[in-house]
Design a protein around this motif. Structure first.
Motif, short mmCIF file in Angstrom:
data_model
loop_
_atom_site.label_atom_id
_atom_site.label_comp_id
_atom_site.label_asym_id
_atom_site.label_seq_id
_atom_site.Cartn_x
_atom_site.Cartn_y
_atom_site.Cartn_z
N SER A 102 0.83 -1.20 0.00
CA SER A 102 0.00 0.00 0.00
C SER A 102 0.87 1.25 0.00
O SER A 102 1.92 1.30 0.63
CB SER A 102 -0.92 0.01 1.22
N THR A 103 0.42 2.27 -0.73
CA THR A 103 1.14 3.54 -0.76
C THR A 103 0.62 4.51 0.31
O THR A 103 1.11 5.62 0.44
CB THR A 103 0.99 4.21 -2.14
N GLY A 104 -0.40 4.07 1.05
CA GLY A 104 -0.97 4.96 2.06
C GLY A 104 -1.45 4.22 3.29
O GLY A 104 -0.71 3.45 3.89
N GLU A 105 -2.70 4.44 3.65
CA GLU A 105 -3.30 3.87 4.86
C GLU A 105 -3.74 2.43 4.63
O GLU A 105 -4.64 2.17 3.83
CB GLU A 105 -4.51 4.73 5.26
N VAL A 106 -3.07 1.48 5.27
CA VAL A 106 -3.35 0.07 5.04
C VAL A 106 -4.71 -0.30 5.63
O VAL A 106 -5.22 0.35 6.54
CB VAL A 106 -2.27 -0.84 5.66
N LEU A 107 -5.29 -1.36 5.09
CA LEU A 107 -6.57 -1.84 5.58
C LEU A 107 -6.42 -2.45 6.97
O LEU A 107 -5.38 -3.06 7.28
CB LEU A 107 -7.14 -2.90 4.64
N THR A 108 -7.44 -2.30 7.78
CA THR A 108 -7.45 -3.01 9.04
C THR A 108 -7.72 -4.49 8.76
O THR A 108 -8.09 -4.87 7.64
CB THR A 108 -8.56 -2.47 9.97
N GLU A 109 -7.55 -5.32 9.77
CA GLU A 109 -7.78 -6.75 9.58
C GLU A 109 -9.22 -7.03 9.17
O GLU A 109 -9.47 -7.84 8.26
CB GLU A 109 -7.45 -7.50 10.89
N ASP A 110 -10.17 -6.35 9.81
CA ASP A 110 -11.58 -6.55 9.46
C ASP A 110 -11.88 -6.05 8.05
O ASP A 110 -12.59 -6.71 7.28
CB ASP A 110 -12.49 -5.82 10.46
N GLU A 111 -11.35 -4.88 7.69
CA GLU A 111 -11.57 -4.33 6.36
C GLU A 111 -11.01 -5.28 5.29
O GLU A 111 -11.66 -5.53 4.26
CB GLU A 111 -10.89 -2.97 6.22
N SER A 112 -9.82 -5.79 5.53
CA SER A 112 -9.18 -6.68 4.57
C SER A 112 -9.99 -7.96 4.37
O SER A 112 -10.21 -8.42 3.24
CB SER A 112 -7.76 -7.04 5.04
N LYS A 113 -10.48 -8.53 5.46
CA LYS A 113 -11.28 -9.75 5.38
C LYS A 113 -12.58 -9.52 4.62
O LYS A 113 -12.95 -10.31 3.74
CB LYS A 113 -11.57 -10.26 6.80
N LEU A 114 -13.27 -8.43 4.95
CA LEU A 114 -14.56 -8.14 4.31
C LEU A 114 -14.39 -7.78 2.84
O LEU A 114 -15.18 -8.20 1.98
CB LEU A 114 -15.26 -7.00 5.06
N LEU A 115 -13.34 -6.99 2.53
CA LEU A 115 -13.11 -6.61 1.14
C LEU A 115 -12.72 -7.82 0.30
O LEU A 115 -13.18 -7.98 -0.84
CB LEU A 115 -12.03 -5.54 1.05
#
Length: 405
Positions: free
Chosen positions: A275-288
């Motif tokens: 990522s070039t910026g704000e990485v996904l949280t664990e929950d965001e990554s799982k849901l996305l």
């Protein structure tokens, strides 16, 4: 994409055989598809369905604070007066555009958001809450993508393919009784939004193009490295696959039950370690990841536009640069600093436009700048529309951190 290809090369002959079967099955009858859907998802080679897509969308959007409602907007079976059915389909069944609308303050300007290639409206999940404070936000899945209808894609030319997206969007607009709205498109969605604004400028107050595809021409912007690659045997193979409409989604389908894991590795890398910026949280990554898998693995439809709109290297067969003098809608371009889309095409187009045009670059952002740096992206969108948001239409200085080109 490189991660997917490396994984594919290591797959066993059994997986490749299954992949061939799946690609061939994409053209089977609707009745057969319905019959397969009766099997439990765990027993299917591709564990997905339209219901899975909508369910994954709801899970992803459940992390939002702003209330919204989701609906399937009926756009009919084809454009009024046309002898075709989205396009050349033998079916008269109605088609639907998956739509989410967020609660907003009364009188807020309407902002319609259109996703890019290989994506769906849920990719804007990091933006809905912030934008809904200032706009009536409506996001759609284009025809053939996400949770929208996926008709058989039988377009045979660039003109037919453009009409598939432009006309279906116009029928959606009519069904929603929308006019005088702000239209935002990302990547391929920016291409569609631009083509729509050229054909129906009377409905658009402001055009916002985020890392838009289609402005650069192959003759003017092909890099020496790409030219050299195309001259190699590997380049010839990749170009052949491109012209054969071999899409990344076919790889996901071909890998069957391994597909979700491949998508997880991609999202973890693109929006995590790379990522070039704000990485996904664990929950965001799982849901996305869950959402992306189901949207990619579903029936091939809109994705098959690729070879008709772009040549190898993502150069438009009909560059928007050539239409710049016909522009009638004020436009703002937004690019991440690390966006692989070349903003010089927008610079060149601006020289020929007879309307207001600005180009803004956002730090710590790549092609998915709205995921990489959502706060700065929201500032850029707000700045692009500040005259519409201000009661007096007063000018506003560019927010700190953004760069005007």
């Amino acid at each position: 994409m490189s991660i997917l290809l490396r994984r594919l090369s290591k797959s066993s002959s059994i997986l490749l055989s299954k992949m061939a079967e799946e690609i061939a099955s994409s053209t089977t009858a609707v009745a057969a598809a319905k019959k397969r859907s009766l099997w439990p998802s765990l027993l299917r080679w591709i564990p997905t369905s339209t219901d899975h897509i909508i369910a994954a969308e709801k899970r992803l959007l459940s992390i939002l604070k702003t209330p919204y409602h989701q609906e399937q907007v009926n756009i009919g079976s084809g454009p009024p007066g046309s002898k075709t059915r989205w396009f050349r389909s033998t079916s008269d069944e109605p088609r639907f555009i998956n739509t989410v609308t967020f609660d907003s303050k009364e009188g807020s300007p309407t902002l319609v958001m259109v996703h890019g290639y290989g994506a769906s409206q849920g990719f804007f999940f990091r933006n809905f809450d912030a934008l809904a404070k200032h706009f009536k936000v409506i996001a759609i899945d284009q025809l053939g993508w996400g949770g929208s209808s996926r008709p058989d894609f039988t377009c045979q030319s660039t003109e037919e393919t453009e009409a598939w997206f432009i006309d279906s969007f116009e029928e959606w607009r009519k069904a929603q009784n929308l006019t005088n709205f702000i239209l935002l498109g990302h990547s391929f969605g920016g291409y569609v939004a631009s083509k729509y604004a050229l054909k129906h400028p009377e409905h658009i107050r402001q055009l916002i193009l985020v890392g838009p595809a289609g402005f650069s021409s192959e003759e003017q912007h092909m890099s020496e490295r790409l030219t050299q690659f195309k001259a190699t045997w590997k380049g010839a193979v990749v170009n052949h696959l491109w012209e054969s409409n071999f899409t990344p989604q076919k790889i996901i389908r071909g890998l069957g039950p391994l597909g979700p894991n491949i998508v997880r590795k991609y999202t973890s890398a693109r929006f995590g370690s790379y990522s070039t910026g704000e990485v996904l949280t664990e929950d965001e990554s799982k849901l996305l990841t869950d959402y992306v898998y189901h949207t990619l693995a579903a029936k091939a439809s809109g994705e098959l536009c690729l070879k008709h709109i772009f040549s190898f290297g993502a150069f438009a067969r009909k560059p928007l640069l050539h239409c710049a003098s016909d522009w009638k809608v004020p436009t703002t371009f937004i690019y991440g600093f690390q966006d692989w889309m070349d903003y010089t095409g927008a610079q060149e187009a601006r020289k020929h436009m007879k309307v207001s045009c600005e180009i803004i670059r956002v730090p710590q952002g790549g092609h998915f700048v709205f995921i990489d740096n959502p706060a700065a992206f929201h500032s850029a969108v707000h700045y692009a529309c500040h005259k519409l948001l201000s009661p007096d239409g007063e000018s506003e200085s560019l927010p700190e951190g953004l760069e005007s080109v």
